[in-house]
Design a protein around this motif. Structure first.
Motif, PDB file in Angstrom:
ATOM      1  N   ARG A 111      34.770  34.901  38.454  1.00 54.27           N
ATOM      2  CA  ARG A 111      33.774  35.969  38.271  1.00 54.27           C
ATOM      3  C   ARG A 111      32.505  35.407  37.630  1.00 54.27           C
TER       4      ARG A 111
ATOM      5  N   ASN B 103      38.538  36.680  24.016  1.00 52.22           N
ATOM      6  CA  ASN B 103      39.890  37.206  24.066  1.00 52.22           C
ATOM      7  C   ASN B 103      39.820  38.673  23.635  1.00 52.22           C
ATOM      8  N   ASP B 104      40.099  39.585  24.548  1.00 49.35           N
ATOM      9  CA  ASP B 104      39.909  40.999  24.190  1.00 49.35           C
ATOM     10  C   ASP B 104      41.013  41.535  23.268  1.00 49.35           C
TER      11      ASP B 104
ATOM     12  N   GLU C 283      40.711  33.467  37.040  1.00 48.40           N
ATOM     13  CA  GLU C 283      40.062  34.624  37.663  1.00 48.40           C
ATOM     14  C   GLU C 283      38.739  34.942  36.943  1.00 48.40           C
ATOM     15  N   ALA C 284      38.791  34.869  35.594  1.00 52.69           N
ATOM     16  CA  ALA C 284      37.579  35.134  34.805  1.00 52.69           C
ATOM     17  C   ALA C 284      36.490  34.122  35.152  1.00 52.69           C
TER      18      ALA C 284
ATOM     19  N   GLU D  44      46.562  32.379  31.637  1.00 51.71           N
ATOM     20  CA  GLU D  44      46.721  32.682  33.075  1.00 51.71           C
ATOM     21  C   GLU D  44      45.533  33.489  33.625  1.00 51.71           C
ATOM     22  N   SER D  45      44.906  34.278  32.745  1.00 48.01           N
ATOM     23  CA  SER D  45      43.804  35.124  33.230  1.00 48.01           C
ATOM     24  C   SER D  45      42.472  34.356  33.289  1.00 48.01           C
ATOM     25  N   ILE D  46      42.460  33.123  32.817  1.00 48.57           N
ATOM     26  CA  ILE D  46      41.195  32.374  32.756  1.00 48.57           C
ATOM     27  C   ILE D  46      40.647  32.002  34.145  1.00 48.57           C
TER      28      ILE D  46
ATOM     29  N   VAL E 215      39.269  37.777  28.558  1.00 48.95           N
ATOM     30  CA  VAL E 215      40.520  37.116  28.984  1.00 48.95           C
ATOM     31  C   VAL E 215      41.618  37.517  28.007  1.00 48.95           C
ATOM     32  N   ARG E 216      42.872  37.464  28.471  1.00 44.40           N
ATOM     33  CA  ARG E 216      43.991  37.870  27.620  1.00 44.40           C
ATOM     34  C   ARG E 216      44.894  36.697  27.286  1.00 44.40           C
ATOM     35  N   ASP E 217      45.047  35.797  28.264  1.00 45.23           N
ATOM     36  CA  ASP E 217      45.954  34.655  28.114  1.00 45.23           C
ATOM     37  C   ASP E 217      45.455  33.530  29.021  1.00 45.23           C
TER      38      ASP E 217
END
Lengths: 325, 334
Positions: free
Chosen positions: A210, A169-170, A206-207, A202-204, A198-200
């Protein structure tokens, strides 16, 4: 008839027995006679075994009757802020916090009420305490610090790593500190870090896309509440793509199927935090109570995951770990 | 399900032991069959291929990724020296060398197969950490073989032949590489990884070849001579592990292999792996280094020596498995 049962003696015996019973129960110091202390428990991602360890320790105190009230942010930083904004700290003798974010937020709220932190990887680097011996503020607690070099020595026992994913978590300072630690040893162990910030929740996805596309040799999970809260989804996807994972939080192995973890036992951490809390409730200032670290680290291995990934575990590692099947 | 108890975990560990041990026995048996079929005509070629190509790759591949610790090497060196010296005393006292044997019988009972058998077994059972310790063990045995062993046979040490062993040079190179930082440049790093991968694959190829090489001469030994090998083999496969357990006990007592778990469980795992490796190494069947030395010296191996090798291999199938089970219970779970 024996003399003991003569009229009058029975009554005296009854009085004697009752007196002994009353004295014996008084010696156990009933809850009403123990001093009442109120503790606010601030959690970011809900209850863990460490809270059980904390409660078991403070509830076993012969001197205090500790009433805990739990506030759970449910992994939401907004809710954490709202909880602390609404918290009337004057009503509590002590605040217990879980994790770096909850601790830093509580420190922003009060400088008077003692705070006992728990499961904070790097309390000094995160600015929570000045040193392990003396916090120089209203904070003390227990850390789940794990030397990154130890974690990597564990990893190289079972894997040969060229490219290592680091998912974090950045926004969490603790994760960034762990990232910096790993960067220091990447030359020594000959691998390259692939950042997966990742930030939240929801961003997982996409991460993870990658991560899978990068064909990593393994993924490392720092002690990070956001990652832990979403560990189920992340680990199952990694296992599906046969990417081994190493964690600092044992629950990731025991509950979510990560391959291996080297970390502190959370119940034991809770007990250590509880001991510090009792010292503070007993009258010591938090800066007089040194922060604690676990006495030893534990290895957890998920055998099912190892079989699925086709990893042969050395006998000594299997014998000396807690094995999850 | 989470379990840490001895009874619940034994089945998995037993399976793991068998997974390492049974393939070893099978490949040795294949080696023996090959040796019998072609009359050991290709033994020299096979040995050269292992000594000059595959074993150096295995050694370098294992050592260069393992941070060198002098203490680790010393722990193994002292233990091996003590065990070999005590075995020598026992062999000299208990076994009579036949006229013309010139110490050969003693070598078979004193020296274990630290290269051909220990290296594959250490890797299969204890992973890369076990292999590194196995390499150190083999190094010490080689040194003792070319000094003490040569003295027993020829009456003088043979350090020159020790330094001619190709094994030493990838070991030194691996230690040097482990002490250097990995290249900073991306291109260099990429090249280093590719080279390392190739060496690693070649190194893994050494494992079955070492076992085949061990099995190769076994097919030629006459079964009618088995009885002659009984005392030497008993000393090797029973006396060896007993000595190793004694050394491990002493190490624990003096605190060199402390039982204190401490903060870092990996340091504890490392100490237990050293103990396991010492015991496993000491319990292995005889080395056929003696046979190789014989080829160079033009001396014929005595029947007793060959028989000691064969009996220790046959007995080792039971004794090594037993020792591994004891290691698991006493060293790892004790």
């Amino acid at each position: 008839m024996p003399s003991f049962f003569r009229p009058g003696r029975g009554l005296r015996a009854l009085v004697l027995v009752l007196t002994v019973l009353v004295l014996a129960s008084a010696a156990r110091a009933p809850a009403g006679q123990r001093k009442l202390r109120r503790v606010a428990i601030i959690l970011f991602r809900g209850e863990t075994p460490s809270e059980k360890g904390f409660r078991d320790t403070v509830n076993a105190s012969p001197d205090f009757q500790v009433r805990c009230r739990t506030f759970n942010a449910g992994q939401s930083t907004e809710r954490l802020k709202a909880i602390l904004a609404a918290l009337d700290t004057t009503r509590y003798d002590l605040i217990y916090t879980f994790g770096t974010m909850a601790t830093l937020s509580a420190m922003g709220k009060t400088k008077q009420v003692p705070i006992v932190y728990n499961v904070v990887q790097r309390p000094i680097e995160a600015g929570i305490i000045s040193s392990w011996e003396n916090s120089a503020n209203n904070v003390t607690g227990a850390s789940n610090i794990v030397a990154m070099e130890s974690a990597f020595r564990t990893l190289v026992l079972v894997l040969s790593i060229r490219q290592l994913g680091f998912i974090y978590n950045d926004r969490d300072p603790a994760s960034k500190i762990q990232r910096a630690d790993i960067a220091k040893i990447q030359q020594k162990f000959g691998f390259r870090i692939f950042d997966i910030p990742v930030r939240d929740p929801e961003s997982i996805p996409e991460a993870m896309r990658r991560t899978v596309a990068a064909k990593l040799d393994a993924v490392f999970f720092p002690a990070d509440s956001l990652i832990m809260a979403n560990a189920g989804t992340i680990v199952s996807l990694l296992n599906q793509h046969k990417i081994p994972s190493i964690a600092i939080i044992p629950e990731m192995v025991t509950e979510h199927g990560a391959l291996i973890s080297l970390g502190a036992d959370y119940y034991e951490l809770g007990q250590l935090a509880g001991q510090n809390a009792l010292e503070v409730l007993g009258g010591k200032r938090p800066d007089e109570v040194s922060s604690k670290k676990v006495r030893n680290l534990h290895l957890y291995i998920n055998l099912k995951t190892a079989d699925r990934l086709g990893i042969d575990l050395p006998l000594q590692l299997l014998s000396l770990s807690t094995v999850i099947r | 399900m989470t379990d840490t108890g001895i009874f619940s975990i034994t089945a998995t560990e037993a399976l793991l032991i068998l997974r390492g041990f049974l393939p070893t026995v099978m490949v040795v048996a294949i080696g023996a069959l090959l040796g019998k079929l072609d009359g050991s005509r290709h033994q020299a070629t096979l040995t050269k291929l292992i000594d000059y190509v595959f074993l150096p790759c295995l050694v370098f591949s294992a050592i260069h990724r393992h941070p060198f610790a002098l203490n680790e090497l010393l722990q193994i060196a002292v233990a091996v020296t003590v065990m070999v010296c005590l075995s020598t005393v026992a062999a000299l006292c208990l076994m009579k060398d036949r006229p013309g044997g010139a110490g050969w019988n003693h070598l078979a009972s004193i020296f274990m197969s630290s290269g051909n058998l220990l290296l594959p077994l250490a890797y299969l059972l204890f992973g890369s950490e076990g292999l590194v310790k196995g390499i150190y063990f083999h190094l010490c045995v080689l040194l003792l073989f070319h000094t003490l062993g040569a003295y027993l046979v020829k009456g003088s040490c043979d350090l020159r032949s020790f330094f001619r062993i190709p094994f030493l040079y990838p070991l030194a190179l691996g230690i040097a590489a482990a002490s250097l930082p990995s290249p900073g440049s991306e291109n260099l790093l990429e090249m280093a990884w590719l080279t390392e991968r190739g060496i690693h694959i070649a190194g893994l190829g050494a494992l079955p070849l070492l076992l085949i090489n061990f099995g190769y001469p076994l097919g030629l030994i006459k079964w009618s001579t088995l009885r002659k090998g009984l005392p030497g083999a008993a000393l090797r496969i029973v006396g060896g592990p007993l000595l190793a357990f004694a050394v491990v006990y002493l190490y624990r007592q003096v605190g060199w292999l402390s039982m204190e778990q401490g903060y870092d469980i990996l340091a504890f795992v490392d100490r237990r792996t050293t103990e396991a490796l010492l015991i496993l190494g000491a319990s292995l069947p005889s080395s056929h280094h003696a046979l190789r030395m014989e080829a160079g010296g033009g001396l014929a191996a005595t029947e007793a020596e060959s028989a000691t090798l064969l009996v220790s291999v046959l007995g080792g199938m039971v004794s090594v498995l037993t020792v591994l089970a004891i290691i698991d219970v006493v060293v790892f779970q004790g």
